[in-house]
Design an enzyme around this catalytic site. Structure first.
Site, PDB file in Angstrom:
ATOM      1  N   SER A 159       6.505 -16.746   1.484  1.00 34.72           N
ATOM      2  CA  SER A 159       5.487 -17.657   2.029  1.00 34.72           C
ATOM      3  C   SER A 159       6.199 -18.842   2.646  1.00 34.72           C
ATOM      4  O   SER A 159       7.026 -18.673   3.532  1.00 34.72           O
ATOM      5  CB  SER A 159       4.479 -18.059   0.956  1.00 34.72           C
ATOM      6  OG  SER A 159       5.093 -18.782  -0.093  1.00 34.72           O
TER       7      SER A 159
ATOM      8  N   LYS B 280       0.821  -1.207   0.000  1.00 35.36           N
ATOM      9  CA  LYS B 280       0.000   0.000   0.000  1.00 35.36           C
ATOM     10  C   LYS B 280       0.861   1.266   0.000  1.00 35.36           C
ATOM     11  O   LYS B 280       0.615   2.195  -0.780  1.00 35.36           O
ATOM     12  CB  LYS B 280      -0.926  -0.001   1.216  1.00 35.36           C
ATOM     13  CG  LYS B 280      -1.772   1.261   1.353  1.00 35.36           C
ATOM     14  CD  LYS B 280      -2.664   1.205   2.584  1.00 35.36           C
ATOM     15  CE  LYS B 280      -3.476   2.498   2.724  1.00 35.36           C
ATOM     16  NZ  LYS B 280      -4.353   2.476   3.930  1.00 35.36           N
TER      17      LYS B 280
END
Length: 246
Positions: free
Chosen positions: A139, A123
């Site tokens: 991940s 963001k």
């Protein structure tokens, strides 16, 4: 579109004070890049900077909690323009629990540090990324080979892949990718396995097609593959020694 060479790039590494992030910082500094390592502990960052021993003009530290939006805003105000944003941060303390007795409050540590943190970095980081820049998330094998007691870790890791797919479209031409490590000998195993760390890693090494568990520098090389190839986006790169196959 080509990316700038490592000798002229600035890379922000969240989680850069230890393990995979530290190894990536070491590799990039050796290649001549400018690196900002980020973490919650100013003391750990100072120790990491001392270990890296990089030139003062090319190695910076910023202490923030990436699960807090105001901290992420402050991070990019401090860094200015960057070429790549990498996050290896994950607070996995207490998250391996049987689902029947799972403490939901414990879930917030890994969700905030690994998933919400990634979202906030995208963001607020997108606006400071240079043309040809990228975001790389971390991940892990738990998304593909979950273990009993690891349901939350599997869910967060799986969510990061989906997040990267969506961000690669929404933030284009910024590239967004994921590195999915297998078992890697990093300090996080001291938390997960405690005194059984050596035994558990040795047992996994015997199972893997490559005959060993990973090192932080193995995963650092995987990150370089997505940072510097301008034609890779929306992709999960598996650096797991073949663990998904066994």
């Amino acid at each position: 579109m080509t990316t700038r060479s490592s000798a002229t790039e600035h890379v922000v590494i969240v989680g850069g004070s230890s393990g995979i992030g530290l190894a990536l910082a070491d590799t990039l500094l050796a290649d001549g890049a400018e690196v900002t390592i980020v973490g919650r502990s100013a003391d750990r960052l100072a120790l990491a900077a001392k270990e890296l021993d990089g030139p003062a003009e090319r190695l910076h530290t910023v202490s923030v909690d990436v699960g807090r939006e105001e901290d992420v805003v402050r991070l990019f105000a401090a860094t200015g323009r960057v070429d790549h944003i990498v996050t290896t941060a994950a607070d996995a303390a207490g998250v391996y629990q049987a689902i029947g007795s799972f403490d939901i409050e414990a879930a917030r540590t890994i969700v905030d540090s690994k998933l919400i943190g990634a979202l906030l970095l995208a963001k607020h980081g997108a606006s400071v990324l240079a043309p040809g820049g990228s975001i790389a998330l971390t991940s892990g094998i738990a998304a593909y080979r979950p273990a009993p007691g690891g349901s939350l870790v599997a869910a967060v890791n799986g969510a990061l892949a989906s997040l990267a797919y969506a961000l690669a479209i929404e933030l284009a031409p910024i590239r967004v990718n994921v590195i999915s490590p297998g078992w890697v000998d990093t300090p996080i195993w001291d938390t997960i396995a405690g005194d059984n760390k050596t035994t558990r890693l040795a047992a996994m090494a015997e199972r893997l097609p490559v005959g060993r568990v990973g090192t932080p520098h193995d995963i650092a090389q995987a990150f370089l593959s997505v940072l510097h190839n301008g034609f890779i986006t929306g992709t999960v790169v598996h650096a797991d020694g073949g663990q998904r196959l066994v």
